[in-house]
Structure formats: structure tokens, C-alpha cells
Design a protein around this motif. Sequence first.
Motif, short mmCIF file in Angstrom:
data_model
loop_
_atom_site.label_atom_id
_atom_site.label_comp_id
_atom_site.label_asym_id
_atom_site.label_seq_id
_atom_site.Cartn_x
_atom_site.Cartn_y
_atom_site.Cartn_z
N ALA A 2 0.88 -1.24 0.02
CA ALA A 2 -0.07 -0.09 -0.07
C ALA A 2 0.79 1.16 -0.02
CB ALA A 2 -0.87 -0.02 1.26
N THR A 3 0.32 2.28 -0.56
CA THR A 3 1.16 3.54 -0.62
C THR A 3 0.96 4.11 0.99
OG1 THR A 3 -0.87 4.72 -1.29
CG2 THR A 3 0.85 4.19 -3.09
N PRO A 4 2.13 4.97 1.18
CA PRO A 4 1.82 5.35 2.80
C PRO A 4 0.83 6.64 2.88
CG PRO A 4 3.85 6.27 1.45
CD PRO A 4 3.11 5.23 0.62
N GLN A 5 0.46 6.85 4.03
CA GLN A 5 -0.60 7.86 4.21
C GLN A 5 -0.05 9.45 4.20
OE1 GLN A 5 -2.25 7.71 8.25
NE2 GLN A 5 -3.88 8.94 7.67
N GLN A 7 3.88 11.62 3.40
CA GLN A 7 5.37 11.69 3.17
C GLN A 7 5.95 12.95 3.92
OE1 GLN A 7 6.17 12.52 -0.89
NE2 GLN A 7 8.35 11.73 -0.66
N LEU A 49 6.48 8.09 4.79
CA LEU A 49 7.29 7.68 3.75
C LEU A 49 8.36 8.86 4.12
CD1 LEU A 49 9.09 6.63 1.49
CD2 LEU A 49 7.86 7.94 -0.04
#
Length: 102
Positions: A2-5, A7, A49
Motif C-alpha cells: 500500500a502507499t503511505p498515508q 510523506q 515515507l
Amino acid sequence: MATPQRQIIVCQSFRTTGGGGQKGVCQKQTEGFLQYIEEEVIDRGLDCLVTGTTCLKQCESGPILVVQPENWWFKGVNSTDIIDAILDGIEGGTPPEEYMIS
């Protein structure tokens, strides 16, 4: 994966003035910060991230740290205490106003 919430972007660059001299301060004042932030993010269980980037063109306010997608821009991030305050703000949903670029 999954993509991070979020950055967390940390300026790690310097730029030159028109005459070739160095202008920026971020790279000079943030040694070890990427690792510290990454370890804190993991310890706190944050879904972020952590990214080092080139010049963010805010040298007069540096070192600079940005939290996305909230678009929180922080100035003078030159200590782990300030980083901790920013991470506390991420956890609590309220950024520490005293470090924000307005």
C-alpha cells in the motif's frame, strides 16, 4: 504494498547564489536527521515515507521539513526536539505553529 498515508520531505540540499557561492543551510544542519526521523516514524507506528530532497527554495528559513498531504511547511528544523514536536503534531493532527512557514 500500500502507499503511505503521508510523506515527510526533508530538504537535504544547498544551492548557489548567482556568483557561485553557497546559499543554503539545510544540508549543513541536518546530518543524521533522516535516520532519526525514520526510526521515530517506525517507533511511533506512523504510516509515513521519509524522503530527502533537493533544494526547496526556502533557504532563508531553513532547514525545511514538509509534511504531505497536509502541506505543512516547517522552518528552522535544526534539532531532534523540533522534529519530535512535528511528529507529535502528526500524531495529534495539529502542527506546532511556532515552526510553521506562514
